[in-house]
Write a protein that holds these residues in place. Structure first.
Motif, PDB file in Angstrom:
ATOM      1  N   UNK C 280      73.522  27.451  30.936  1.00  0.00           N
ATOM      2  CA  UNK C 280      72.703  28.470  30.287  1.00  0.00           C
ATOM      3  C   UNK C 280      71.255  28.411  30.794  1.00  0.00           C
ATOM      4  N   UNK C 281      70.571  29.543  30.693  1.00  0.00           N
ATOM      5  CA  UNK C 281      69.110  29.553  30.852  1.00  0.00           C
ATOM      6  C   UNK C 281      68.530  28.997  29.555  1.00  0.00           C
ATOM      7  N   UNK C 282      67.621  28.044  29.647  1.00  0.00           N
ATOM      8  CA  UNK C 282      67.007  27.514  28.426  1.00  0.00           C
ATOM      9  C   UNK C 282      65.493  27.407  28.585  1.00  0.00           C
ATOM     10  N   UNK C 283      64.827  27.239  27.444  1.00  0.00           N
ATOM     11  CA  UNK C 283      63.401  26.958  27.481  1.00  0.00           C
ATOM     12  C   UNK C 283      63.180  25.453  27.268  1.00  0.00           C
ATOM     13  N   UNK C 284      61.938  25.048  27.095  1.00  0.00           N
ATOM     14  CA  UNK C 284      61.660  23.605  26.988  1.00  0.00           C
ATOM     15  C   UNK C 284      62.259  22.990  25.724  1.00  0.00           C
ATOM     16  N   UNK C 288      68.767  28.598  24.336  1.00  0.00           N
ATOM     17  CA  UNK C 288      69.249  29.623  25.260  1.00  0.00           C
ATOM     18  C   UNK C 288      68.589  30.951  24.923  1.00  0.00           C
ATOM     19  N   UNK C 289      69.015  32.010  25.603  1.00  0.00           N
ATOM     20  CA  UNK C 289      68.479  33.339  25.299  1.00  0.00           C
ATOM     21  C   UNK C 289      68.900  33.810  23.906  1.00  0.00           C
ATOM     22  N   UNK C 290      69.935  33.193  23.344  1.00  0.00           N
ATOM     23  CA  UNK C 290      70.356  33.559  21.984  1.00  0.00           C
ATOM     24  C   UNK C 290      69.656  32.621  21.001  1.00  0.00           C
ATOM     25  N   UNK C 291      68.739  33.138  20.183  1.00  0.00           N
ATOM     26  CA  UNK C 291      67.989  32.274  19.270  1.00  0.00           C
ATOM     27  C   UNK C 291      68.935  31.468  18.370  1.00  0.00           C
ATOM     28  N   UNK C 292      68.673  30.175  18.280  1.00  0.00           N
ATOM     29  CA  UNK C 292      69.503  29.310  17.448  1.00  0.00           C
ATOM     30  C   UNK C 292      70.617  28.614  18.204  1.00  0.00           C
ATOM     31  N   UNK C 293      70.831  28.996  19.451  1.00  0.00           N
ATOM     32  CA  UNK C 293      71.861  28.322  20.258  1.00  0.00           C
ATOM     33  C   UNK C 293      71.179  27.484  21.335  1.00  0.00           C
ATOM     34  N   UNK C 294      71.501  26.195  21.325  1.00  0.00           N
ATOM     35  CA  UNK C 294      70.883  25.239  22.246  1.00  0.00           C
ATOM     36  C   UNK C 294      71.949  24.709  23.202  1.00  0.00           C
ATOM     37  N   UNK C 295      71.522  24.257  24.367  1.00  0.00           N
ATOM     38  CA  UNK C 295      72.477  23.724  25.340  1.00  0.00           C
ATOM     39  C   UNK C 295      71.904  22.443  25.920  1.00  0.00           C
ATOM     40  N   UNK C 346      64.559  26.642  32.635  1.00  0.00           N
ATOM     41  CA  UNK C 346      64.133  27.744  33.487  1.00  0.00           C
ATOM     42  C   UNK C 346      62.943  28.486  32.879  1.00  0.00           C
ATOM     43  N   UNK C 347      62.696  28.240  31.567  1.00  0.00           N
ATOM     44  CA  UNK C 347      61.641  28.979  30.855  1.00  0.00           C
ATOM     45  C   UNK C 347      60.748  28.032  30.068  1.00  0.00           C
ATOM     46  N   UNK C 348      59.556  28.500  29.821  1.00  0.00           N
ATOM     47  CA  UNK C 348      58.649  27.798  28.914  1.00  0.00           C
ATOM     48  C   UNK C 348      58.272  28.787  27.824  1.00  0.00           C
TER      49      UNK C 348
END
Lengths: 573, 125, 415
Positions: C280-284, C288-295, C346-348
């Motif tokens: 998945x694309x994730x932030x720091x 993921x792009x879906x709020x509440x889903x982490x990877x 991939x995102x901050x």
């Protein structure tokens, strides 16, 4: 030399195929000699079909090529020695199993002989599962007649056998509107002859029905009667229902010779004993001409036409709803349909097959160039398909005669031999109709020497077992409460439960190899290709059968998965 | 004499350059001391640890993972395997419990806890 | 079992265990759902050592590492279920998620405010690397061979060829040799080994197992069981060179040709997948792009070390426990794909701020490089690397000094 034979001989010479001896044999024509390339041998056989004989017996040898021996089971015993069945069916493919089940409607002692360790090991598990509408066949052919009739039988048959079947239609597509119009006349003629439903679709209509079609397809025809099923699940289900109705299967059993007396087969020799059947049905697929030859009734020749197919990940299944292929003008009249893309009954996507002539009858190897060509040819039809979606690929071999026609008849020279031979595409679609026809012929033949009465206990419905993926939340809840094994997922990619695997191991035709389980309930068919579940399936087979892990095979014979135990506790030297 | 050697002490896997003249060994390009030590050892008395499995007499736990607690001479690896493979563990052991004592100067110890009883589920109210 | 959890963790391997513990430490109610019968993930069968140097400062074997994590989980307030399979997951109207779970106990539905995807990865198959020829018994992925030897105690081969020089492949080369099998050689299509240098040294060199670079398997030969393998040297485009083909008699082909994050569940939630990582694309915050889903862990990207897997799990769990729906202000971390294979996260997310644990791999094997991270004009990372390899993941931690609008990871020379 008769005039017709002379004419054939000179035609071959003219086509640059010299040195072929042509002789008439019964009503057929026999070609002998030696040629340097396989395609010339095929061409010679094809030319010979134009001379009005019943069949072409093409015995031309390929220079420097020795046909490998038939892959035979190693086992030798007397398991079926001295048996005197009413009917012996040679071949446990979809044709043999369809016939077995159809004949079990009569009170007969039926024995099916299959040289492999399971049914559906050759063409019946190596095809696309499409139930063709029949439009690809010329008019007035057995292929067309059996196809259309068989197609119509599948709805009821699949209900009885409890296997999924979807009549989702197919498209024949064109990249040129003019050619599409031209083909329309041909299709309309065939459709009227056979009674096949069809509809012209312009580009807008096509895209409405298949939104992911690329602009390669500009027009096409829709044939709503086309369907799809799992060809190996069907074959297994037919075999199981046949067993439930009293048919016996002898697996790992190869016919090595036949003994004839007064134009009749008296005995059939196998690696597991000699049997004395009243009637013999030849449903031996790519070896059906060899079986005919054993009874000295080889009036046709099988030339193995190979095809390679690619399977894409389930993720791409929803991107297409039906089967479809782009057709070029020359393919319209040819013997094979050129392949395409289709959604399988299990929601994978299948791409291909291709078709090429080669001399080997059971070489299922795949080749980089061919798989690449299949992908290059067909993936461009659908916007979302990528080569990286491929999860596996396989090869199959079509049992084609030179006449490119089914052989469904009682032998003219061997009273108790019935041929269901040369069954190539659309053999799967035709199977139920072929079985009916063969059954009728066989019952007539048997009636000459015995009284044939219906089997009053015949039950068309195969034993029901749960298919978890087809159940709703509440239905699953119910079956798991009754049997907790249905709750334990063993194959994570296909979501197959332990209970379903146990059902397959303990079915009417027990599955005791990893591939046999895979064909029945799909563990290992998914994206990991058995990496995670093969050891778990192995353990379940052991637990259910009492076998040990090193005895479990991939697909019977010497295909054991494991050697001995690791040398722990001094377990081995 | 100059040679190259990959350090196996940690996943960094430093590619070291070694200058050897008689008894004098100099090690370059190692990020840490352990590399230098490893290189010197490797030239004089190479040793390795082994990880493997051993049979137990318990049907519910037939194979136990084990390791040598220290290192054994590199040329004794297969001899050590033979010894380990002829052993059967007869009592339930925990991580670091000795399974075979003094195998080429070190012990073989369990790397898994046979007494660890993890239930199939736990739901705290 | 609770009707609703704060955090549901999918997967009970090192990533999931760490995520669960850290979420519980934040006071969250946590449930781990594990599809296998036992917790611990793939570490259960990785009996070799080399785990835990970063996390525990000790060289541990896989089972030791896993058991430490399991014990820690047992010591905290975490619910778990095993042999339980998530068959479906959907978003519910209050912003949470509902999971359908299948197990021997039946079907159940569980709700959760947040999800942590920690499903690990799977091995690429022979088909995915387009191996042709026959398909008899005896073609195994290295992980399957490892399960047979280490868990079941059976030999899948007596003489094998290994394709791919990934770490598991090399580790299995040593393991099979120790148990008495012969490993004819390890074949690698690329011109450098895919796994760690130390594994080439201690798994292959130690046992005189040859490593053939720029060579691949072109064909499998065998009817029922593998009888031989055809190998060939490849040219610069990885195409086999015809006159270098040779046939090696053996009974097995073992594959170590790469790992792929498992994200089938993620895809049911329309989570966007990064082509570079297959995760998945994730932030720091590992969201993921879906709020509440982490990877996290190997489901996010394939890590070299279990230690990093645990680290990402720990962070994902903590952030999941503290998740509050809010407006996101996402800055993409730009990089040149000629220099880097991939970068994770991939995102901050500027609104979340805080430290950034960054993992990356270089695109090529290169020496004497510097890696920089710029937040706008501010270079927050300036690090020298003597050598960077695609096979070796690098991890750094950075923190922006002020509110940022752009982030760029770049590479340069030093000396």
């Amino acid at each position: 030399m008769p005039k017709k034979v002379e004419k054939l001989h000179s035609t071959l010479m003219k086509k640059g195929i010299p040195g072929i001896e042509c002789t008439q044999w019964h009503n057929s024509i026999k070609l002998e000699g030696e040629l340097g390339n396989w395609q010339d041998i095929i061409t010679a056989g094809k030319i010979a079909t134009k001379f009005g004989y019943k069949g072409v017996v093409n015995e031309i040898k390929l220079r420097g090529f020795k046909e490998p021996e038939i892959k035979a089971p190693k086992i030798k015993d007397n398991a079926i020695d001295n048996r005197r069945p009413d009917v012996v069916i040679i071949g446990g493919g979809v044709i043999g199993c369809s016939i077995a089940r159809e004949m079990s409607k009569y009170d007969l002692d039926i024995l099916v002989l299959e040289k492999e360790s399971d049914v559906a090991m050759h063409a019946s598990s190596r095809n696309d599962g499409m139930i063709h509408p029949g439009i690809a066949s010329h008019t007035n052919t057995l292929r067309g007649k059996m196809n259309v009739k068989g197609n119509a039988m599948y709805t009821k048959l699949c209900q009885e056998l409890d296997i999924p079947f979807e009549r989702y239609g197919n498209f024949i597509l064109f990249d040129d509107k003019k050619i599409a119009y031209g083909a329309g006349a041909l299709f309309a003629y065939r459709a009227k002859h056979y009674g096949i439903e069809m509809e012209y679709c312009n580009r807008e209509k096509l895209v409405e029905l298949e939104p992911n079609l690329t602009d390669k397809a500009v027009a096409g025809y829709s044939f709503p009667s086309a369907g799809v099923l799992s060809p190996y699940k069907l074959t297994v289900a037919l075999a199981e229902n046949a067993v439930e109705n009293g048919v016996e299967f002898s697996l790992d059993t190869i016919v090595t010779s036949m003994h004839k007396l007064h134009g009749e087969i008296v005995s059939v020799q196998t690696n597991r004993g000699k049997i004395y059947p009243k009637a013999v049905i030849n449903a031996a697929g790519t070896f059906s001409d060899c079986v005919a030859d054993m009874a000295e009734d080889k009036f046709f020749t099988i030339h193995p036409r190979k095809g390679e197919i690619v399977i894409l990940d389930k993720k791409k299944g929803p991107d297409v709803t039906r089967s479809m292929g782009l057709v070029s003008p020359e393919m319209l009249y040819s013997t094979s349909k050129g392949g395409g893309v289709m959604r399988t009954i299990d929601n994978n996507v299948l791409v291909g097959p291709d078709a090429y002539e080669q001399p080997l009858r059971e070489d299922f190897s795949t080749h980089r160039e061919n798989i690449q060509a299949v992908l290059n040819k067909h993936l461009k039809l659908i916007k979302t398909f990528e080569p990286s979606d491929a999860i596996t690929y396989f090869a199959g071999i079509r049992a084609c005669t030179y006449e490119e026609e089914f052989v469904i008849e009682r032998s003219e020279y061997v009273k108790n031999l019935i041929h269901a031979a040369g069954i190539q595409s659309p053999g799967l679609a035709s199977a139920p109709a072929i079985a009916e026809e063969i059954c009728k012929i066989t019952v007539n033949a048997l009636s000459e020497c015995m009284q044939v009465i219906p089997n009053s206990k015949f039950n068309p419905n195969r034993r029901r077992v749960p298919h978890l993926d087809k159940l709703s939340f509440d239905e699953k809840q119910k079956v798991i409460k009754e049997n907790p094994d249905y709750g334990v997922i063993v194959c994570r990619c296909e979501e197959i439960s332990r209970g379903e695997i146990i059902d397959a191991v303990n079915s009417a035709l027990p599955a005791t190899s990893v591939d046999a389980i895979k064909r029945r309930v799909r563990p290992g068919m998914g994206r990991c290709q058995g990496g995670f579940c093969a050891p778990l399936v192995t353990n379940i087979i052991c637990e259910q059968t009492g076998l040990t892990p090193e005895q479990i095979t991939k697909c019977g014979g010497d295909s054991n998965l494991l050697f001995e135990k690791t040398p722990k506790g001094g377990a081995s030297k | 004499m100059t040679k190259e050697m990959t350090c196996i002490v940690c996943p960094n896997g430093c590619l070291m350059r070694i200058e050897q003249e008689g008894d004098k060994i100099e090690v370059f390009d190692a990020i840490c001391k352990r590399g230098i030590e490893f290189a010197k050892n490797e030239l004089t008395n190479p040793t390795r640890s082994i990880t493997t499995t051993v049979a137990t007499k318990f049907e519910d736990y037939p194979l136990l993972s084990v390791k040598t607690s220290g290192e054994i001479p590199k040329d004794k690896i297969f001899e050590a395997m033979k010894k380990i493979n002829s052993t059967i563990v007869k009592k339930r052991v925990k991580v670091d419990d000795v399974v075979i004592k003094n195998l080429f100067g070190t012990d073989v110890v369990a790397t898994s806890d046979m007494t660890l009883d993890v239930k199939t589920q736990r739901l705290i109210d | 079992m609770k009707q609703r959890y704060r955090v549901c963790v999918l997967g009970g391997g090192p990533a999931g265990l760490a995520a669960a513990v850290s979420a519980a430490n934040e006071g969250a109610q946590v449930l781990i759902i594990e599809r296998e019968a036992k917790l611990g993930g793939i570490l259960k069968q990785c009996i070799h050592d080399g785990f835990g140097l970063i996390r525990f400062g000790q060289r541990l074997t896989g089972p030791e590492y896993a058991e430490r994590e399991i014990k820690e989980m047992l010591g905290s307030k975490v619910d778990y279920i095993t042999s339980s399979f998530v068959t479906n997951v959907k978003r519910i109207s209050d912003g949470g998620f509902e999971l359908e779970i299948q197990s021997a106990n039946g079907m159940m539905k569980v709700q959760s405010d947040t999800l942590v995807i920690a499903c690990g990865c799977r091995e690429k198959t022979s088909r995915q690397v387009f191996i042709h020829g026959d398909r008899p018994a005896g073609i195994y992925s290295a992980g399957t061979a490892q399960y047979f030897v280490n868990i079941m105690g059976y030999m899948p081969t007596k003489r094998c060829v290994i394709l791919g020089s990934g770490d598991i492949g090399m580790i299995m080369a040593r393991r099979l040799t120790l148990e008495g099998a012969e490993v004819e050689g390890v074949y690698e299509i690329k011109d450098t080994p895919a796994g760690l240098a130390r594994n080439v040294a201690q798994c292959l060199d130690d046992f005189d197992i040859p490593l053939h670079l720029s060579t691949t398997v072109t064909r499998v030969i065998g009817d029922k069981r593998v009888e031989a393998i055809e190998v060939a040297k490849v040219d610069k485009n990885f195409c086999p060179i015809e006159n270098t083909k040779r046939i090696i008699p053996c009974d097995s082909l073992i594959l170590s040709v790469g790992l792929l994050p498992e994200n089938e569940i993620a895809q049911k939630l329309d989570i966007e997948i990064d082509f570079a990582t297959k995760g998945a694309y994730v932030d720091q915050c590992f969201m993921t792009n879906v709020p509440g889903v982490f990877s996290c862990g190997n489901a996010l990207h394939v890590n070299d070390l279990a230690d990093y897997v645990s680290e990402s799990g720990e962070l994902a769990g903590k952030y999941a426990a503290n998740f509050r729906p809010s407006q996101r202000d996402i800055v993409k971390i730009e990089y040149d794909s000629k220099d880097f294979l991939y970068v994770v996260p991939q995102y901050y997310d500027v609104t979340q701020g805080g430290e950034l644990s960054l993992y990356f791999r270089s695109k090529t094997d290169c020496k004497d490089r510097k890696v920089y991270l710029d937040f706008d004009d501010d270079t927050v990372l300036d690090k020298k690397y003597k050598r960077l390899l695609p096979s070796e993941m690098e991890a750094v931690k950075v923190k922006p000094k002020k509110k940022v609008t752009s982030a760029t990871l770049r590479m340069g020379d030093f000396k």
